[in-house]
Design a protein around this motif. Structure first.
Motif, PDB file in Angstrom:
ATOM      1  N   LEU A   1       0.834  -1.193   0.000  1.00 24.37           N
ATOM      2  CA  LEU A   1       0.000   0.000   0.000  1.00 24.37           C
ATOM      3  C   LEU A   1       0.874   1.249   0.000  1.00 24.37           C
ATOM      4  O   LEU A   1       1.856   1.337   0.753  1.00 24.37           O
ATOM      5  CB  LEU A   1      -0.915   0.027   1.229  1.00 24.37           C
ATOM      6  CG  LEU A   1      -1.953  -1.107   1.329  1.00 24.37           C
ATOM      7  CD1 LEU A   1      -2.819  -0.931   2.563  1.00 24.37           C
ATOM      8  CD2 LEU A   1      -2.814  -1.148   0.083  1.00 24.37           C
ATOM      9  N   LYS A   2       0.495   2.192  -0.823  1.00 23.88           N
ATOM     10  CA  LYS A   2       1.183   3.486  -0.894  1.00 23.88           C
ATOM     11  C   LYS A   2       0.540   4.409   0.130  1.00 23.88           C
ATOM     12  O   LYS A   2      -0.674   4.545   0.180  1.00 23.88           O
ATOM     13  CB  LYS A   2       1.075   4.060  -2.302  1.00 23.88           C
ATOM     14  CG  LYS A   2       1.806   5.380  -2.477  1.00 23.88           C
ATOM     15  CD  LYS A   2       1.648   5.918  -3.910  1.00 23.88           C
ATOM     16  CE  LYS A   2       2.368   7.251  -4.066  1.00 23.88           C
ATOM     17  NZ  LYS A   2       2.203   7.793  -5.442  1.00 23.88           N
ATOM     18  N   ASP A   3       1.417   5.109   0.952  1.00 23.09           N
ATOM     19  CA  ASP A   3       0.936   5.901   2.080  1.00 23.09           C
ATOM     20  C   ASP A   3       0.359   7.223   1.626  1.00 23.09           C
ATOM     21  O   ASP A   3       0.808   7.827   0.640  1.00 23.09           O
ATOM     22  CB  ASP A   3       2.101   6.154   3.046  1.00 23.09           C
ATOM     23  CG  ASP A   3       1.644   6.901   4.277  1.00 23.09           C
ATOM     24  OD1 ASP A   3       0.609   6.499   4.854  1.00 23.09           O
ATOM     25  OD2 ASP A   3       2.317   7.866   4.660  1.00 23.09           O
ATOM     26  N   ILE A   4      -0.637   7.706   2.400  1.00 25.30           N
ATOM     27  CA  ILE A   4      -1.126   9.080   2.317  1.00 25.30           C
ATOM     28  C   ILE A   4      -1.100   9.637   3.738  1.00 25.30           C
ATOM     29  O   ILE A   4      -1.156   8.880   4.714  1.00 25.30           O
ATOM     30  CB  ILE A   4      -2.546   9.162   1.719  1.00 25.30           C
ATOM     31  CG1 ILE A   4      -3.559   8.435   2.633  1.00 25.30           C
ATOM     32  CG2 ILE A   4      -2.587   8.611   0.303  1.00 25.30           C
ATOM     33  CD1 ILE A   4      -4.995   8.611   2.186  1.00 25.30           C
ATOM     34  N   ASN A   5      -0.983  10.930   3.938  1.00 23.86           N
ATOM     35  CA  ASN A   5      -0.864  11.545   5.260  1.00 23.86           C
ATOM     36  C   ASN A   5      -2.246  11.639   5.898  1.00 23.86           C
ATOM     37  O   ASN A   5      -2.925  12.679   5.837  1.00 23.86           O
ATOM     38  CB  ASN A   5      -0.227  12.923   5.147  1.00 23.86           C
ATOM     39  CG  ASN A   5       0.152  13.473   6.537  1.00 23.86           C
ATOM     40  OD1 ASN A   5       0.221  12.724   7.502  1.00 23.86           O
ATOM     41  ND2 ASN A   5       0.372  14.772   6.597  1.00 23.86           N
ATOM     42  N   ASP A   6      -2.629  10.580   6.543  1.00 24.12           N
ATOM     43  CA  ASP A   6      -3.960  10.542   7.153  1.00 24.12           C
ATOM     44  C   ASP A   6      -3.894  10.256   8.650  1.00 24.12           C
ATOM     45  O   ASP A   6      -4.919   9.970   9.273  1.00 24.12           O
ATOM     46  CB  ASP A   6      -4.835   9.500   6.469  1.00 24.12           C
ATOM     47  CG  ASP A   6      -4.207   8.120   6.507  1.00 24.12           C
ATOM     48  OD1 ASP A   6      -3.002   8.029   6.847  1.00 24.12           O
ATOM     49  OD2 ASP A   6      -4.906   7.137   6.224  1.00 24.12           O
ATOM     50  N   ASN A   7      -2.696  10.320   9.260  1.00 23.39           N
ATOM     51  CA  ASN A   7      -2.558  10.046  10.684  1.00 23.39           C
ATOM     52  C   ASN A   7      -1.831  11.189  11.375  1.00 23.39           C
ATOM     53  O   ASN A   7      -0.734  11.591  10.945  1.00 23.39           O
ATOM     54  CB  ASN A   7      -1.769   8.758  10.917  1.00 23.39           C
ATOM     55  CG  ASN A   7      -2.561   7.528  10.512  1.00 23.39           C
ATOM     56  OD1 ASN A   7      -3.444   7.093  11.225  1.00 23.39           O
ATOM     57  ND2 ASN A   7      -2.251   6.998   9.335  1.00 23.39           N
ATOM     58  N   ALA A   8      -2.441  11.721  12.450  1.00 23.85           N
ATOM     59  CA  ALA A   8      -1.784  12.741  13.263  1.00 23.85           C
ATOM     60  C   ALA A   8      -0.809  12.071  14.207  1.00 23.85           C
ATOM     61  O   ALA A   8      -0.995  10.913  14.590  1.00 23.85           O
ATOM     62  CB  ALA A   8      -2.820  13.539  14.036  1.00 23.85           C
TER      63      ALA A   8
ATOM     64  N   ASP B   1       3.863   6.618   6.569  1.00 24.32           N
ATOM     65  CA  ASP B   1       5.121   6.060   6.088  1.00 24.32           C
ATOM     66  C   ASP B   1       6.207   7.127   6.178  1.00 24.32           C
ATOM     67  O   ASP B   1       6.105   8.193   5.555  1.00 24.32           O
ATOM     68  CB  ASP B   1       4.951   5.595   4.643  1.00 24.32           C
ATOM     69  CG  ASP B   1       6.155   4.813   4.142  1.00 24.32           C
ATOM     70  OD1 ASP B   1       7.154   4.730   4.892  1.00 24.32           O
ATOM     71  OD2 ASP B   1       6.071   4.283   3.019  1.00 24.32           O
ATOM     72  N   PRO B   2       7.272   6.872   6.957  1.00 23.96           N
ATOM     73  CA  PRO B   2       8.338   7.870   7.062  1.00 23.96           C
ATOM     74  C   PRO B   2       9.096   8.067   5.742  1.00 23.96           C
ATOM     75  O   PRO B   2       9.794   9.070   5.584  1.00 23.96           O
ATOM     76  CB  PRO B   2       9.236   7.305   8.161  1.00 23.96           C
ATOM     77  CG  PRO B   2       8.965   5.859   8.183  1.00 23.96           C
ATOM     78  CD  PRO B   2       7.523   5.703   7.799  1.00 23.96           C
ATOM     79  N   ASP B   3       8.980   7.086   4.851  1.00 26.38           N
ATOM     80  CA  ASP B   3       9.683   7.206   3.573  1.00 26.38           C
ATOM     81  C   ASP B   3       8.830   7.911   2.515  1.00 26.38           C
ATOM     82  O   ASP B   3       9.262   8.050   1.372  1.00 26.38           O
ATOM     83  CB  ASP B   3      10.068   5.811   3.076  1.00 26.38           C
ATOM     84  CG  ASP B   3      11.021   5.120   4.026  1.00 26.38           C
ATOM     85  OD1 ASP B   3      11.829   5.831   4.665  1.00 26.38           O
ATOM     86  OD2 ASP B   3      10.944   3.875   4.174  1.00 26.38           O
ATOM     87  N   GLU B   4       7.626   8.243   2.852  1.00 30.88           N
ATOM     88  CA  GLU B   4       6.718   8.877   1.887  1.00 30.88           C
ATOM     89  C   GLU B   4       6.649  10.373   2.189  1.00 30.88           C
ATOM     90  O   GLU B   4       5.824  10.814   2.998  1.00 30.88           O
ATOM     91  CB  GLU B   4       5.338   8.251   1.991  1.00 30.88           C
ATOM     92  CG  GLU B   4       4.399   8.622   0.860  1.00 30.88           C
ATOM     93  CD  GLU B   4       4.785   7.974  -0.458  1.00 30.88           C
ATOM     94  OE1 GLU B   4       4.559   8.575  -1.506  1.00 30.88           O
ATOM     95  OE2 GLU B   4       5.307   6.825  -0.416  1.00 30.88           O
TER      96      GLU B   4
END
Length: 1775
Positions: free
Chosen positions: A319-326, A358-361
């Motif tokens: 899965l490719k990450d999206i910024n959806d977590n605080a 994902d820290p790499d995303e």
């Protein structure tokens, strides 16, 4: 028989098949049809005949039996007809024989297959090395051996064939995909010829290749949280199948993460089953905690349409990450700390937030930290903390924080990611303390009061705990006593406790009696908060004062002013005079303690002295210097402290002599004065005096003939006194004054007066016996002698039985006589010809022997004077000795007792022994032949005392209690009629106090190997040589010998079972005592029962239970039976337990006065309830307790929180009058009443309160126990109007609406108004018919209970059953709330132990052991602990003997309030380390417990039960239900000859039952049970393998010949009773005839109806066919037997009570009617079945059953209710 090979050519010499040798000139030819055409015969002159084949022979056309040829061959004589051609009379016979010719096979044919081509179809998964098919070739030759081989087409050796069998099999698997067909060529050979065949093998394809994916792993990538165009295809898989000739029908499926097989609608993925296309059904979450960055799936492909093989591959969906977590902080609160007074920039805590993106995303997870809420320093107006934006490290922004101002701070940290999402976290920052503040005590002075120490025994616990205050938290406290800070500082020390407090402990003894310490101590203590080395820094130290006040304790014994004292007193000092004062003082309590004095009775056994509270020693019994010239007395001074302390002083009392003893002649002189001699001096005698000669109270002595002597004595003898002779002591010379004739008088008795020289002088009279010596001056005459010989067990060794008697006035002329046999010698006897002594040889049988002798007198020239001797031999059994009575008489010798000749009249008389037997026969109502005086022995020569032992056999041996008791009743009559002086009945060497033992005493009767001879001229008596040995011990407590079943200790036909270290009794139903006793007996108010007397023990405990409805009655009495004149032989001891005016009363007399102990109970005892009386006594004190004070009033004293108990309504205690110390009785113990008239007022006192009332008891008595032994109530030695059991009370349980009888497992208990069933151990339920369920205790197991009732604080009763193999473990524990008072029942080293403490102020562990019985033997045991006050009883398995132990401490101060919630544990002591962790100490494990009761109330036992109405289980752990043991002998083989024996949880290899291990431990030998003499009443024992049998004499039955109808013994003839007996007998005879008639008619019908059936014998002898137990009986007479065993109802043991009106008539009539009616009912049809006799009830009209059949107890001597004796069986004739 001959064999010829095939083929055979015609008539060739080489084809000769047979040749034979002929005798004479004979011609051979083939005859008949047979096989003749195939063969020919050739004869030759050489007597040879040959047979040839005419045609070729082949086995092809000869099959089976036709392979054989049968040829008739005839041989004819051709020469004799030629030689005798004209002889017609001669016959020349021909001889024909059959010849059997066999055709042997020859290999002349090739083998062949039935087919040239074979086709086979095989699956490709055919098993390897298993037969596929079998090819069998044929061969016309018989003996050919065929060999098979595959020669072509066998690729890679796939096939193989058995060379001999032709079985073909695979050597490797087939594979359709490689080879579809095999062409094989098979060759068969017989060694000479061969043939072949073709085999075509078709391989059939099967589905053996799973689908194969083109990749092992598929990977794909999609965006998380994508919810567009769902479902969205993400992947298609590709599959091939190796089975290409099969249909490619594949089915796809998925499993793994995101797949819900049971609910597919919830799955995140789906696959098209036919194409392999995979779709995402839902948005996928990549991030923690619910999502994942990658999803792993497994894809499956299955051929055959989903039924075949499966192939699989892995799929990973990234899965490719999206910024959806605080960002998020993982803890709600973070904790940091810093030390106070720290510098700027101190690191506090490193904060770290989590971002699940994902820290790499990109920057989705890149965080920045800041402080949202900070703390501001008010003094500097600056924030106190700062944070690093990148690392999140929090630091101080100011310096020098002070913990005492603020202990902690709260700040808030914010973390923000690259997308602007934020998260917050809270930090609590604690300021760590630095020890910068001083400590201080919470008190300036501590005051404590403590006990002085008990000598050098210092207390373990501290006497004071002090506390301090300190604002710092980092203190390390240390305490000390400051040296020289005050008086007493050296006697104490300080100890630092874990909680920071300090404790003051005593390090040196404290003595209140030290005048310097009496006012206490004051000193300083110090504390430092910097540890032990911190006392030098005064800033961190503090001081305080301690004041210790001392309390006096009883730590010093009293001190005598004089520890050794002496008193000199005259022996005639009057009683009551003070001899000396001995005083002591108590150093405790300032010398004000109260001191009491007493004398140690071991130093003053006869209680000559007494001492009062002032220390004045007085004389309380007259002194006698001649008995004891001095007394060494131990004086005890006892204080009143706790614990009690005492001191000892010695007083020596020297007794000064007075002249109070008359002199007597020195010894028993018996000078001999020959007859026919002139007057002469013939003796010189001396005198002696018991008084002190040093005080001139003795010699010189003066002698003279008494003036009261007969004139004949005065005229015949003279006594001359010479005071100066014998060194001044004086002598007397005796002279004769005339001649004497021995035949006129054999001896003379001269009374001689002896006077001493005391002041005043004492005069005594002694008798000098002068024997007249014999001279052979008379001729002899023929005589006759009777000899009675008693042989013990018929095993007497060679024994002298008396001399041959010849009538001769001379009796000292033995040297002139010679004795010979008149005829031939008797084989059983020997004669000493010189002395005439007859010796009987070993084991002479019981008989009357008539012997004849001749006597020769050389002086008178007499010869062959006839002398006859009759010897009667009687055998005495061991039972006779054990059942013997005995009498001791005075002033008569043994020879005088048996003598049958009066020397004064020279006439025969009846001996006293014969007259004594006649009197006994009259008393016991038996014939004289039933009485054996088997031992008559002279116990003392002068004055003579003789002991007589006798037995009475009247179908059984009467018991000693009856024999001795009736003699006591008729004692005066016997003495008057026989002129005897009886000084003891029931000879007991322990009867006279302190004669042999200073304490407990038991008299043991022993039969010696030698016999005792009394030779009295015309009569000779040879009896058993008995010996009575006093043993200084209480038999009831003699446990030194190991328990054994030999002899059988179990009563009433109980079976004794030996276990590892103990025994147990298996009892018949109804016999509930530990040794199969019956424990209950009923008394209607006009009866009594006799039992063995109480034993003399130093400390005794008697207990008994009773129920009555009468206000007065004798429960028991043991003492004199008739009035006796007081003399030195009179024993007046007695004990009487009675009910007087509805209250319990004890009278006890040791022979020196009666002690009366009444119990003033709150209510009258005639209330129909069971009551218990306990009587304790020792040498000085007696106690009577009723109902164990279980209902005593308990109250609290004013100003005290402790409970007390009022014992006045249940307890009485008193001191026995001096001087005797023991209860010495040998008369029968009388229970329920007296058999004699009361005489007590005449013998004892006119005070009615001090003499027994003597009224009969009405009610029931049970559980009579004396010193741990139960009395057996089944068979009293004598009884009247009493019966076993308590029938009236027991019927109440049957009629109770809530209880339908108690059955055999319960006992009717309670009261008449509220009866209930008391269940026996192991049973429960209202009717006691439900077995209890035990629990198995595993390691670390326990049960804790909560009670629903309040136990009695004074009385405790605990009972449980257990079984174990373990040596240690705690069974039960009770305690109060503080656990100061407790009781612990445990197993310790395999034995039972009860450890307890019931004291509050001065606790002291006490223990009670049963150290003689091992309990860890895997058997069920019943244990009971009973307590009232400090008296504790521990009993095991019924509690008798070594299974019983008790204390005898009785005090009212010892109460224990059991904690109902925390005070009861089972299985061990539990300690908790935390709420969930515990340890069980003294763990009772791998064992079982059952049926726990406290105060009779049942406790639940988990896991089966957790609650009853009395208690609940609050906690239990590690218990299992039941206590079953799996089969232990399964698969166990014991080495011969041992067999496996099942034990609980283990097995044992041992000898079979009835056998014993040999000494070499190799074989099992039969156990000879007869060695233990199990057969009673004269029965003969016959050993068997295994077991034994007893052949019983007439009138006895039972396994051990122990059963017999009770003897009827009436004191006076009862005419109405006799009439009733006669009428009863007549009724029986009439009814017997009626029964015979009924049965005869019935049998006729039965025989008539059964004529076609097989006859069956209805009367089977016991020795035939196993006794007939298994046979079918047409008539069962069991129902007609009056039972010989007790009728058992409600668990009781009683014989059916007396029937009303005419019981015999009603009983027999009922039976008769029932018989006839059933007979009539049975005759109504053609039924061939016998009537059901088992429904006929058993009627018991008498107390004991008759002699017929059944098992039961041995008989008791009884006055029957009905007077009905004899057999109670209605004997019907057998067909």
């Amino acid at each position: 028989m001959r064999f010829i090979p095939e083929p055979v050519s015609a008539a060739s010499a080489s084809n000769r098949v047979f040749s034979s040798q002929k005798k004479g000139n004979k011609k051979t030819d083939l005859r008949g049809r047979g096989e003749g055409p195939l063969f020919s015969v050739r004869n030759s002159s050489s007597r040879q005949t040959a047979i040839f084949g005419r045609v070729p022979l082949s086995r092809i056309w000869k099959q089976g039996w036709w392979w054989w040829f049968w040829l008739p061959v005839m041989a004819a004589n051709v020469l004799l007809p030629i030689l005798f051609p004209l002889s017609d009379e001669l016959e020349f016979p021909n001889v024909t024989k059959f010849l059997r010719i066999g055709l042997a096979d020859k290999n002349d044919h090739a083998p062949f297959f039935e087919q040239s081509l074979y086709e086979v179809e095989l699956d490709e998964d055919e098993a390897v090395n298993q037969a596929l098919l079998t090819l069998t070739a044929k061969d016309l030759d018989e003996a050919s051996r065929m060999h098979y081989e595959i020669v072509d087409g066998n690729e890679e050796g796939t096939f193989a064939i058995g060379n001999v069998t032709g079985e073909m099999y695979l050597t490797r698997p087939l594979d359709y995909e490689r080879t579809k067909k095999y062409d094989l060529r098979l060759v068969v050979s017989d060694g000479r010829y061969e043939n072949d065949a073709s085999i075509i093998v078709h391989v059939r394809d099967i589905n053996d290749n799973p689908p194969l994916f083109d990749r092992h792993l598929y990977e794909t990538r999609i965006s998380e949280e994508d919810d567009q165009d769902l479902p969205k295809r993400i992947l298609t898989v590709t599959v091939t199948d190796g089975d290409y000739d099969r249909p490619q029908d594949l089915v796809f499926s998925l499993s793994g993460q995101g797949i819900d097989v049971e609910h597919p609608e919830n799955s995140h993925f789906q696959i098209v089953s036919s194409t392999g296309e995979i779709f995402a059904r839902k948005p996928l979450d990549r991030d923690h905690p619910v999502g994942r960055p990658s999803w792993g799936l497994t894809v499956f492909a299955q051929d055959e349409g989903g039924t075949g093989l499966v192939g699989y591959s892995e799929i990973i969906v990234h899965l490719k990450d999206i910024n959806d977590n605080a960002p998020v902080f993982l803890q709600e609160l973070y904790y940091g700390n810093i030390t106070e007074n720290g510098e700027y920039g101190q690191e506090v805590i490193a904060m770290k937030a989590e971002d699940y993106d994902d820290p790499d995303e990109g920057t989705n997870a890149q965080l920045t930290y800041s402080l949202e809420k900070n703390v501001v320093d008010e003094t500097m107006a600056k924030p106190i903390f700062s944070i690093d934006a990148e690392t999140g490290v929090v630091r101080t922004a100011v310096c020098c924080l002070d913990r005492e101002k603020a202990k902690d701070y709260l700040i808030q940290v914010v973390a923000m990611d690259g997308g602007g999402l934020k998260g917050t976290g809270t930090v609590s920052i604690a300021i760590l303390d630095v020890n910068d503040r001083p400590p201080r005590f919470t008190k300036e002075e501590w005051v404590i009061e403590t006990d002085e120490t008990d000598g050098s025994n210092l207390p373990d616990e501290p006497i004071l705990t002090v506390t301090v205050q300190d604002e710092d938290d980092t203190n390390v406290f240390s305490y000390r006593v400051i040296d020289s800070s005050g008086f007493g500082a050296d006697k104490f020390a300080m100890v630092t406790n874990d909680d920071g407090t300090g404790s003051l402990v005593v390090v040196k003894p404290l003595d209140y009696e030290d005048y310097r310490q009496v006012n206490g101590f004051r000193f300083q203590i110090e504390v430092s908060d910097e540890g032990e080395g911190g006392f030098s820094d005064m800033y961190h130290a503090a001081r305080s004062w301690v004041k210790v006040k001392l309390k006096d304790i009883n730590d010093n014994p009293p001190h005598f002013i004089e520890k050794v004292a002496e008193a000199r007193v005259f022996e005639n000092t009057p009683v009551g005079r003070s001899l000396v004062n001995i005083t002591a003082f108590d150093p405790d309590m300032g010398g004000k303690g109260k001191i009491s004095y007493r004398i140690d009775r071991a130093s003053d056994r006869n209680r000559h002295f007494a001492i009062d509270d002032s220390g004045s020693v007085t004389l309380q019994r007259p002194l006698d210097r001649e008995t004891s010239p001095y007394h060494l007395i131990k004086i005890l001074a006892v204080d009143d402290g706790i614990p009690v302390r005492s001191a000892t002083a010695m007083l020596t009392v020297i007794v000064i002599d007075i002249n109070d003893n008359a002199p007597k002649i020195l010894e028993d002189y018996r000078p001999v004065l020959p007859e026919n001699q002139p007057p002469r001096k013939f003796a010189e005698i001396l005198a002696t005096d018991a008084d002190d000669p040093l005080r001139n109270n003795g010699p010189p002595f003066h002698f003279r003939v008494s003036p009261l002597a007969d004139d004949d004595i005065k005229a015949s003898f003279r006594v001359d006194s010479f005071p100066d002779r014998a060194n001044g002591e004086g002598t007397a010379v005796i002279s004769s004054l005339r001649k004497f004739d021995r035949e006129v008088q054999k001896e003379y008795h001269i009374p001689i007066i002896v006077k001493d020289s005391g002041s005043p002088p004492m005069i005594g009279t002694s008798t000098l016996t002068v024997i007249i010596g014999d001279d052979n001056d008379n001729a002899m005459e023929s005589g006759m002698k009777e000899i009675l010989f008693y042989s013990y067990k018929g095993r007497a060794h060679d024994t002298q039985i008396g001399r041959v008697y010849i009538h001769d006035p001379d009796d000292w002329d033995l040297d002139d006589k010679k004795f010979t046999w008149a005829m031939s010698n008797h084989p059983n006897f020997q004669l000493n010809e010189d002395s005439g002594m007859i010796t009987m040889k070993y084991a002479t049988s019981e008989n009357l022997y008539r012997l004849q002798f001749e006597v020769h007198d050389s002086k008178h020239f007499q010869s062959k004077i006839q002398a006859k001797v009759n010897v009667k031999v009687r055998h005495v059994s061991e039972s006779a000795v054990k059942s013997s009575g005995s009498v001791r008489v005075e002033n008569i010798s043994d020879e005088e007792f048996i003598r049958q000749w009066d020397y004064r009249t020279n006439k025969p008389v009846k001996s006293i022994a014969d007259r004594f037997k006649e009197k006994l026969a009259n008393i016991y109502d038996v014939s004289g032949h039933s009485i054996d005086l088997f031992s008559i022995q002279l116990r003392q020569r002068s004055p003579p005392i003789t002991d007589i032992f006798f037995s009475v056999y009247n179908s059984w041996y009467m018991k000693p209690d009856k024999l001795n008791g009736l003699i006591m009743m008729y004692r005066n009559e016997i003495e008057d009629e026989l002129g005897l002086h009886i000084i003891m009945v029931g000879i007991d060497e322990c009867l006279y106090e302190n004669a042999h033992c200073f304490g407990s005493c038991t008299s043991n009767l022993e039969v010696l190997k030698t016999h005792y001879l009394i030779d009295s001229n015309r009569t000779s008596y040879v009896g058993l040589h008995t010996k009575l040995t006093p043993e200084c011990m209480c038999t009831a407590r003699n446990f030194f010998q190991k328990e054994s079943c030999r002899p059988n200790p179990c009563l009433n036909n109980g079976k004794c079972v030996e276990e590892e270290d103990s025994i147990r009794c298996v009892c018949p139903v109804g016999y509930d005592g530990p040794k199969c006793q019956i424990l209950t007996r009923t008394f209607p108010g006009n009866g009594f029962a006799w039992f063995p007397p109480l034993q003399a023990c130093e400390r005794s405990h008697l207990s008994v239970e009773f129920m009555t409805t009468s206000l007065e009655g004798t429960i028991l009495y043991n003492g004199p039976i008739t009035f006796q004149n007081f003399n030195k032989h009179t024993v007046t001891d007695f004990i009487a337990l009675e009910i007087v005016d509805g209250r319990l009363r004890l009278l006890i007399n040791f022979g020196s006065g009666t002690l009366r102990l009444p119990v003033n109970s709150s209510g009258e005892l005639n209330d129909g309830r069971w009551h218990k009386a306990d009587v304790f006594w020792d040498k000085e004190t007696a106690i009577l307790a009723m109902d164990q004070c279980s209902e005593a009033n308990i109250y609290e004293s004013k100003g005290s929180t402790e409970s007390n108990i009022d014992l006045s309504t249940c307890h009485a205690q008193g001191t026995l009058p001096p001087f005797n110390e023991y209860l010495n009785v040998n008369s029968p113990l009388q229970v329920g009443g007296l058999a004699h008239e009361t005489f007590f007022a005449t013998m004892y006192s006119d005070n009615e309160e001090l003499v027994p009332l003597g009224k009969p008891f009405q009610g029931c008595i049970r559980n009579l126990m004396m010193n741990s032994h139960f009395y057996d109530f089944s068979h009293p030695s004598l009884q009247k109007n009493s019966a076993t059991g308590c029938p009236h009370f027991e019927t109440l349980c049957n009629s109770n609406s809530t209880v339908m009888g108690c059955g055999t497992n319960g006992i009717c208990s309670g009261s008449a108004s509220e009866p209930h069933c008391l269940c026996k151990p192991g049973w429960t339920g209202p009717s006691c018919n439900e077995p209890t369920i035990p629990a198995h205790f595993e390691p670390q197991s326990f049960v804790k209970y909560t009670l629903s009732f309040k136990p009695n604080p004074f009385h405790t009763n605990v009972q449980l059953r257990f079984r174990t193999w373990e040596t240690d473990g705690e069974l039960f524990r009770i305690s109060d709330k503080l656990s100061r008072k407790y009781g612990i029942l445990r197993i310790k080293e395999g034995y039972l132990q009860f450890q307890y403490n019931f004291q509050e102020l001065h606790p002291e562990d006490q223990e009670l052991y049963l150290s003689k019985v091992v309990v860890n033997n895997g058997e069920w045991h019943l244990v009971k602990v009973e307590r009232f006050g400090m008296n504790v009883v521990l009993s095991l398995d019924g509690g008798e003997g070594r299974r019983y132990n008790e204390t005898s401490i009785f005090s009212s101060n010892f109460l224990m309030d059991i904690d109902e919630e925390e005070g009861i544990y089972v299985g061990g002591r539990v300690s908790y380390s935390n709420a969930n962790t515990f340890t069980v100490h003294d763990d009772y494990k791998f064992a079982c417990i059952d049926d726990i009761r406290i105060e009779g109330k049942t406790l639940p036992l988990p896991p089966e039960s957790t609650s009853t109405q009395w208690a609940q289980v609050s906690v239990f752990h590690n218990l299992a239900s039941q206590c079953n043991s799996p089969t232990q002998c399964l698969n166990i083989t014991c080495i011969a000859p041992f067999t496996c024996k099942e034990l609980w949880m283990r097995h044992e290899c041992g000898c079979p039952e009835g056998s014993l291990l040999s000494r070499d431990h190799r074989v099992c030998l039969d156990e000879d049970e007869c060695l233990s003499s199990p057969c009673r009443n004269g029965g003969t024992c016959h050993n068997q393998q295994p077991s034994y049998t007893c052949h019983c004499p007439v009138g006895f039955v039972g396994n051990n010949c122990e059963l017999l109808q009770e003897e009827n013994n009436l004191f006076q003839p009862n005419i109405p009773l006799l009439a009733a007996i006669i009428v009863g007998v007549l009724v029986i005879l009439a009814l017997g005839a009626t029964c015979l008639l009924c049965l005869s008619r019935r049998r006729q019908r039965i025989l008539k109806n059964n004529t076609d059936q097989t006859k069956h014998e209805t009367s089977v002898h016991y020795d035939d066919k196993g006794g007939g137990e298994g046979e079918v009986t047409i008539l069962d007479l069991t129902a007609l037997n009056v039972p010989a065993v007790p009728v058992v109802t409600n668990g009781g043991n009683f014989i059916a009570k007396e029937a009303q009106d005419s019981p015999m008539k009603s009983v027999i009539t009922d039976v008769d009617v029932l018989l006839c009616r059933r007979d009539a009912a049975g005759s109504g049809g053609n039924s061939k079945e016998p009537p059901d006799w088992h429904v006929i009830p058993n009627y018991a009209a008498v107390e004991e059953g008759g002699r017929g059949g059944g098992r039961g107890p041995p008989p008791e001597e009884s006055v029957s209710f009905l007077g009905y004796g004899g057999s109670s069986r209605l004997a019907l004739p057998q067909s």
